[in-house]
Design a protein around this motif. Structure first.
Motif, PDB file in Angstrom:
ATOM      1  N   ALA A 240      -0.366   2.847   4.052  1.00 49.15           N
ATOM      2  CA  ALA A 240       0.081   1.969   2.976  1.00 49.15           C
ATOM      3  C   ALA A 240      -0.862   2.061   1.776  1.00 49.15           C
ATOM      4  O   ALA A 240      -0.414   2.080   0.618  1.00 49.15           O
ATOM      5  CB  ALA A 240       0.166   0.530   3.481  1.00 49.15           C
ATOM      6  N   LEU A 241      -2.159   2.131   2.030  1.00 50.21           N
ATOM      7  CA  LEU A 241      -3.122   2.255   0.941  1.00 50.21           C
ATOM      8  C   LEU A 241      -3.007   3.607   0.241  1.00 50.21           C
ATOM      9  O   LEU A 241      -3.129   3.689  -0.986  1.00 50.21           O
ATOM     10  CB  LEU A 241      -4.543   2.052   1.475  1.00 50.21           C
ATOM     11  CG  LEU A 241      -4.931   0.594   1.752  1.00 50.21           C
ATOM     12  CD1 LEU A 241      -6.219   0.530   2.555  1.00 50.21           C
ATOM     13  CD2 LEU A 241      -5.079  -0.176   0.444  1.00 50.21           C
ATOM     14  N   ARG A 242      -2.773   4.652   1.018  1.00 47.68           N
ATOM     15  CA  ARG A 242      -2.625   5.980   0.402  1.00 47.68           C
ATOM     16  C   ARG A 242      -1.449   5.994  -0.563  1.00 47.68           C
ATOM     17  O   ARG A 242      -1.547   6.538  -1.673  1.00 47.68           O
ATOM     18  CB  ARG A 242      -2.441   7.045   1.487  1.00 47.68           C
ATOM     19  CG  ARG A 242      -2.285   8.457   0.927  1.00 47.68           C
ATOM     20  CD  ARG A 242      -2.086   9.480   2.013  1.00 47.68           C
ATOM     21  NE  ARG A 242      -0.901   9.236   2.809  1.00 47.68           N
ATOM     22  CZ  ARG A 242       0.342   9.536   2.430  1.00 47.68           C
ATOM     23  NH1 ARG A 242       0.550  10.079   1.231  1.00 47.68           N
ATOM     24  NH2 ARG A 242       1.364   9.295   3.224  1.00 47.68           N
ATOM     25  N   LYS A 243      -0.343   5.383  -0.147  1.00 47.32           N
ATOM     26  CA  LYS A 243       0.826   5.328  -1.030  1.00 47.32           C
ATOM     27  C   LYS A 243       0.535   4.481  -2.266  1.00 47.32           C
ATOM     28  O   LYS A 243       0.948   4.824  -3.384  1.00 47.32           O
ATOM     29  CB  LYS A 243       2.019   4.779  -0.266  1.00 47.32           C
ATOM     30  CG  LYS A 243       2.524   5.717   0.825  1.00 47.32           C
ATOM     31  CD  LYS A 243       3.602   5.073   1.680  1.00 47.32           C
ATOM     32  CE  LYS A 243       4.023   5.998   2.822  1.00 47.32           C
ATOM     33  NZ  LYS A 243       4.996   5.348   3.734  1.00 47.32           N
ATOM     34  N   ARG A 244      -0.182   3.371  -2.086  1.00 52.15           N
ATOM     35  CA  ARG A 244      -0.517   2.518  -3.219  1.00 52.15           C
ATOM     36  C   ARG A 244      -1.464   3.232  -4.184  1.00 52.15           C
ATOM     37  O   ARG A 244      -1.358   3.080  -5.404  1.00 52.15           O
ATOM     38  CB  ARG A 244      -1.145   1.226  -2.699  1.00 52.15           C
ATOM     39  CG  ARG A 244      -1.414   0.165  -3.761  1.00 52.15           C
ATOM     40  CD  ARG A 244      -0.151  -0.393  -4.366  1.00 52.15           C
ATOM     41  NE  ARG A 244       0.724  -1.036  -3.395  1.00 52.15           N
ATOM     42  CZ  ARG A 244       0.706  -2.356  -3.114  1.00 52.15           C
ATOM     43  NH1 ARG A 244      -0.162  -3.143  -3.736  1.00 52.15           N
ATOM     44  NH2 ARG A 244       1.535  -2.856  -2.238  1.00 52.15           N
TER      45      ARG A 244
END
Length: 345
Positions: free
Chosen positions: A281-285
């Motif tokens: 989720a952080l990578r996408k954000r």
């Protein structure tokens, strides 16, 4: 034993890293037997974790840190005689007092002229520890800092609380930070703290604010079927996730701005290894490629303050951390506390 070369006006760098993981493991199959609605495949898919290492009865965070330091010395780049400062980051100290770092100084055979203290921080602790080590080295207060991270969160987890038992593992890492002739290869740093979120990742009872008593030892079951007492670890997963998605991208942007860099300048983003779901989720954000934000939890789980150095060791051993790699480290979690820095390897 060769002496370390110490320049007159030093920068600082990471000389070497090593780790130690307890022998006992907790597998997904074992967890699935306890939680029938969570099969092993579901646990792996959701968390990215296959096994967690668990400290043996009587084995403390200090013991794990001791073994990690011995492994570091065995690699041959640094010896006890080189170390003149010890920092231990843990939230599971061996004693209320004395400081566990002082005990480790004696156990490791490090000179009595060395400084030593503990830091009580969790998932951000490695980055905070690096900042302190950098300051000690670059002001000339120390020449070789032994930064130890170690935790035994398994001691705080109720066996029937799948919300945290599936995630956390015990472990330790040892990092040597030394003076260097060149430009500083550690930093800059950014930090953050929000104590309003303290209650979302907490062991409520057992400290001096609320000593353990008969009421704190009562088992309670939450709406998801997780069992715990107030003397066990509680995590509000939704709130911790929201905090991470809110603050980590801001910290990354602030560090890039402070360093005058862009995301394209960063070879790797090594974040606190909470679990696969959060990291993805952080990578996408953050909008960074999958290959630049590794997930390194499968073989040991979330090891709190040791998760970043364990990831770095795994990347190094896999040939994914070549010399000259500019790496961003980001720690975040309990506190709430967060920190980020750049490191050139």
């Amino acid at each position: 034993m060769s002496a370390l070369h110490i320049p007159s006006r030093p920068g600082s760098r990471i000389l070497d890293l090593a780790a130690y993981l307890p022998e006992q493991v907790l597998t997904n199959d074992e967890l699935a037997a306890l939680y029938p609605d969570w099969p092993a495949e579901k646990i792996l898919d959701k968390t990215g974790i296959g096994v967690r290492h668990v400290a043996a009865p009587g084995q403390t965070a200090g013991d794990l840190a001791y073994e990690a330091a011995r492994n570091l010395f065995a690699q041959g780049q640094v010896a006890p005689a080189h170390v003149d400062f010890i920092i231990l980051c843990t939230q599971a100290p061996d004693y209320v007092l004395p400081t566990t770092a002082c005990v480790l100084q004696h156990r490791l055979g490090i000179a009595t002229s060395a400084g030593a203290f503990d830091i009580n921080l969790g998932c951000s602790g490695f980055v905070y520890g690096l900042s302190v080590a950098k300051g000690l080295v670059e002001t000339g207060a120390a020449r070789c800092v032994l930064l130890l991270t170690a935790d035994t969160y398994s001691r705080y987890i109720h066996p029937q609380d799948k919300s945290v038992r599936t995630l956390f593992g015990d472990g330790a890492a040892a990092t040597a930070i030394v003076a260097d002739d060149g430009a500083p290869s550690i930093g800059p740093f950014v930090f953050g703290t929000d104590g309003s979120g303290a209650g979302n990742l907490i062991v409520p009872a057992g400290g001096f604010r609320r000593p353990g008593d008969a009421d704190s030892a009562v088992e309670r079951t939450d709406g998801s079927g997780n069992v715990r007492t107030d003397e066990h670890l509680y995590m509000n997963g939704a709130e911790v996730m929201a905090f991470s998605l809110r603050e980590v991208p801001k910290a990354v942007d602030a560090l890039l701005d402070k360093a005058g860099r862009t995301k394209d300048d960063i070879g790797l983003f090594v974040l606190h290894q909470a679990n696969k779901f959060m990291l993805e989720a952080l990578r996408k954000r953050l909008k960074v490629p999958e290959e630049k934000l590794p997930v390194c939890v499968r073989d040991w789980g979330n090891t709190v303050s040791s998760s970043i150095p364990l990831a770095l060791i795994g990347l190094r051993n896999a040939g994914r951390l070549p010399a000259g790699t500019t790496t961003m480290l980001v720690g975040f979690g309990v506190g709430y506390s967060w920190a980020a820095c750049l490191v050139n390897f």
